[in-house]
Structures are given as C-alpha cells and as structure tokens.
Design an enzyme around this catalytic site. Structure first.
Site, short mmCIF file in Angstrom:
data_model
loop_
_atom_site.label_atom_id
_atom_site.label_comp_id
_atom_site.label_asym_id
_atom_site.label_seq_id
_atom_site.Cartn_x
_atom_site.Cartn_y
_atom_site.Cartn_z
N ARG A 125 5.01 6.65 13.93
CA ARG A 125 4.90 7.10 12.60
C ARG A 125 4.48 8.49 12.41
O ARG A 125 3.39 8.86 13.08
CB ARG A 125 4.05 6.20 11.78
CG ARG A 125 4.14 6.57 10.03
CD ARG A 125 3.43 5.76 9.30
NE ARG A 125 1.69 5.96 9.30
CZ ARG A 125 1.03 5.29 8.87
NH1 ARG A 125 1.23 4.27 8.21
NH2 ARG A 125 -0.44 5.71 9.02
N ASP A 128 0.49 5.00 1.94
CA ASP A 128 -0.23 5.48 3.13
C ASP A 128 -1.25 6.36 2.71
O ASP A 128 -1.18 7.55 2.11
CB ASP A 128 0.74 6.00 4.36
CG ASP A 128 1.57 4.86 5.01
OD1 ASP A 128 1.10 3.66 5.18
OD2 ASP A 128 2.56 5.19 5.41
N HIS A 143 4.65 0.18 0.22
CA HIS A 143 5.39 -0.65 1.24
C HIS A 143 4.65 -1.67 1.92
O HIS A 143 3.33 -1.74 1.58
CB HIS A 143 5.90 0.27 2.34
CG HIS A 143 5.02 1.21 3.10
ND1 HIS A 143 4.00 2.07 2.46
CD2 HIS A 143 4.47 0.81 4.18
CE1 HIS A 143 3.30 2.55 3.31
NE2 HIS A 143 3.41 1.89 4.17
N HIS A 195 0.70 -0.95 0.10
CA HIS A 195 -0.09 0.02 -0.15
C HIS A 195 0.76 1.27 -0.01
O HIS A 195 1.96 1.02 0.38
CB HIS A 195 -1.04 -0.01 1.18
CG HIS A 195 -0.22 0.10 2.38
ND1 HIS A 195 0.46 -0.99 3.06
CD2 HIS A 195 -0.05 1.17 3.27
CE1 HIS A 195 0.96 -0.76 4.17
NE2 HIS A 195 0.57 0.73 4.51
C1 SIN Z 1 2.98 1.62 7.56
O1 SIN Z 1 2.36 0.69 6.85
O2 SIN Z 1 2.97 2.66 7.59
C2 SIN Z 1 3.87 0.52 8.68
C3 SIN Z 1 5.02 0.03 8.04
C4 SIN Z 1 5.64 -1.07 8.97
O3 SIN Z 1 5.06 -1.59 9.80
O4 SIN Z 1 6.74 -1.48 8.69
#
Ligand code: SIN
Length: 261
Positions: A249, A100, A234, A98
């Site tokens: 985050r 974000d 990611h 995805h």
């Molecule tokens: C996310 O999807 O923003 C988190 C990435 C992760 O958990 O490595």
C-alpha cells in the site's frame, strides 16, 4: 480514455486499463475524476512490479512514508511502500471499518493498493460511500452535524497523537458532502457531553457502514485498487482462517478535510 464498470449501485468501479503498458499515457485527470465519482476504482489482470506501483502512486501526488509501526519495503529501497500481511500481523488490524490514518492533520488523500497474495477463498475488501451516508441522513441531522468537529486519535499505534476534523466534509473536486468519522480512530465529538458524543458516534458508525452504501471486491493477486480515502471507509474481511494474504500500500499526501462552511 478508459472504460469504467460500476461495482454496485452505491460506489466503486472497475477501470479497464493495463497499467504496466499504459502508465506513461494515463489520463490522470480522468482517473482522478473517476476516483472522485466512484470512491474506489479497481484494476484487474495487472502485471505491475513495485517500480510500477510507485510510478502509479506518483502520478496521483506525493507518497507519504508510513508511520514507524507499519512494516515497509524500505530494506528493498521502497520506504513509501507499506506491507500489510497475515505474516507480519497487520492484516488482523484492518478487519474493521475505517479511514486510513484519519488521526493525522492531513489524512492520506488516496490509498493505492497492489495485491500480492490472496487466500483461495475470502479476504475480500468492502468500501462504504460516506457521501451516501451523509445524503441519507435527515436534513435536520445534516444541519446539526455540519457545525461539529470530532477528535480522531491513534489509540493503538500512538495514543499521544490526534487531530480535530469536521464531522461533515466537502469533496474538493466535486463539492459533494460526506460524513467523516470512523469507529477505529474517531474518539469523540467536540462541544457535547460524553454521553451525547457516545450516542451520536454509535448512531453514525452504524449508519455510515450500512450494506446499502457498500461495494465489495474479490481480489486476485496483481489487482490494484485506489480509493478516495476521505470519502469512503473500508473493511478487509477476515474470513480466510489461517491462509496467507499480503498487499502493498502507498498512501498519497492529503490536505486536512474541508469543512462544509
Ligand atoms: C487497509 O486497511 O488499508 C488494507 C485494506 C485491505 O487489507 O484490503
């Protein structure tokens, strides 16, 4: 300046900076150039606290507040810091490819992650270069997609919300073109039939995340990663059983993705 070590042939780089020590002197323009060039940059052996994480994010733009269904550190005075963990259940939502918050009119420009707790083994994150994904399509397909827009919707969090974005967008810093669609939030391509949209999106989702376009990061607690959210997808691997994993985050306010025009 800082040293940069590529993570794979497709994207990603480890940047050699001690953030806690050097934040005040960081060459932000060079850092943004590195993010634009490599798609994701990582920093190891960091001793950053939450104030330092917030200060790093502020160097890159205005921090966004997370949507209400994402737990944050507001109770500790950091409303802009989301917590994604096995404990609060959010970690189980990130084990798919995805971008974000792509359903917003201006999806976050950068995601700035500070890893807190890592499993003994597993829990790596993968990123995929959406520049490479676009550039490896045939010229005929590139031309066809460049004229299209797609609907991005937040079906799980808030089914009423969504935005239309170009299927191919241009990097505002480099001019490089990239695919902009992901299997979590892109729900349809506009102006074609449902069957055509489903077939096209199926092809694009598979193509955009080919292993050839990816890099992978093995986290240690304290590591920081910053990714160019419009230009990479990611995937957080869910291969660590019942072990704990937690990250903080901060998302940086972004403009609407630019069409290639
Ligand atoms: C996310 O999807 O923003 C988190 C990435 C992760 O958990 O490595």
């Amino acid at each position: 300046m800082f040293d940069v070590e590529p993570l794979s042939g497709a994207l990603g780089a480890r940047v050699d900076v001690d953030l806690a020590r050097d934040l005040g002197n960081l060459d932000v323009d060079a850092l943004e150039d590195a993010i634009a060039k490599h798609g994701v940059v990582t920093f190891t052996d960091q001793r950053l606290d939450t104030d330092g994480h917030v200060a790093l994010a502020r160097l890159l733009g205005e921090a966004k507040l997370p949507p209400p269904y994402i737990p944050s550190l507001a109770h500790l005075g950091y409303p802009e810091v989301s917590e994604i963990s096995t404990e609060n259940g959010l970690a189980s939502l990130t084990d798919r490819w995805h971008t974000d918050v792509s359903w917003e009119a201006g999806p976050p420009k950068y995601s700035v992650v500070h890893m807190q707790v890592v499993p003994t083994v597993g829990g790596d994150t993968l990123w995929s270069s959406q520049h490479r994904a676009f550039e490896t399509l045939s010229p005929a397909m590139q031309g066809f997609l460049a004229g299209l827009t797609a609907r991005h919707s937040n079906l799980a969090g808030d089914p009423g919300t969504g935005s239309d974005h170009p299927v191919v967008c241009r990097h505002p810093r480099t001019g490089r073109k990239a695919l902009f669609c992901n299997s979590v939030f892109t729900t349809s391509i506009n102006g074609v039939t449902t069957d055509e949209s489903d077939a096209l999106l199926g092809m694009l989702f598979a193509h955009a995340t080919r292993p050839d376009f990816t890099c992978r990061w093995r986290w240690a607690a304290g590591d920081v990663a910053i990714w160019d959210n419009h230009f990479v997808q990611h995937y957080a691997l869910s291969d660590y059983g019942g072990a704990a994993r937690k990250l903080h985050r901060i998302e940086i306010v972004g403009e609407p993705p630019q069409p290639v025009g």
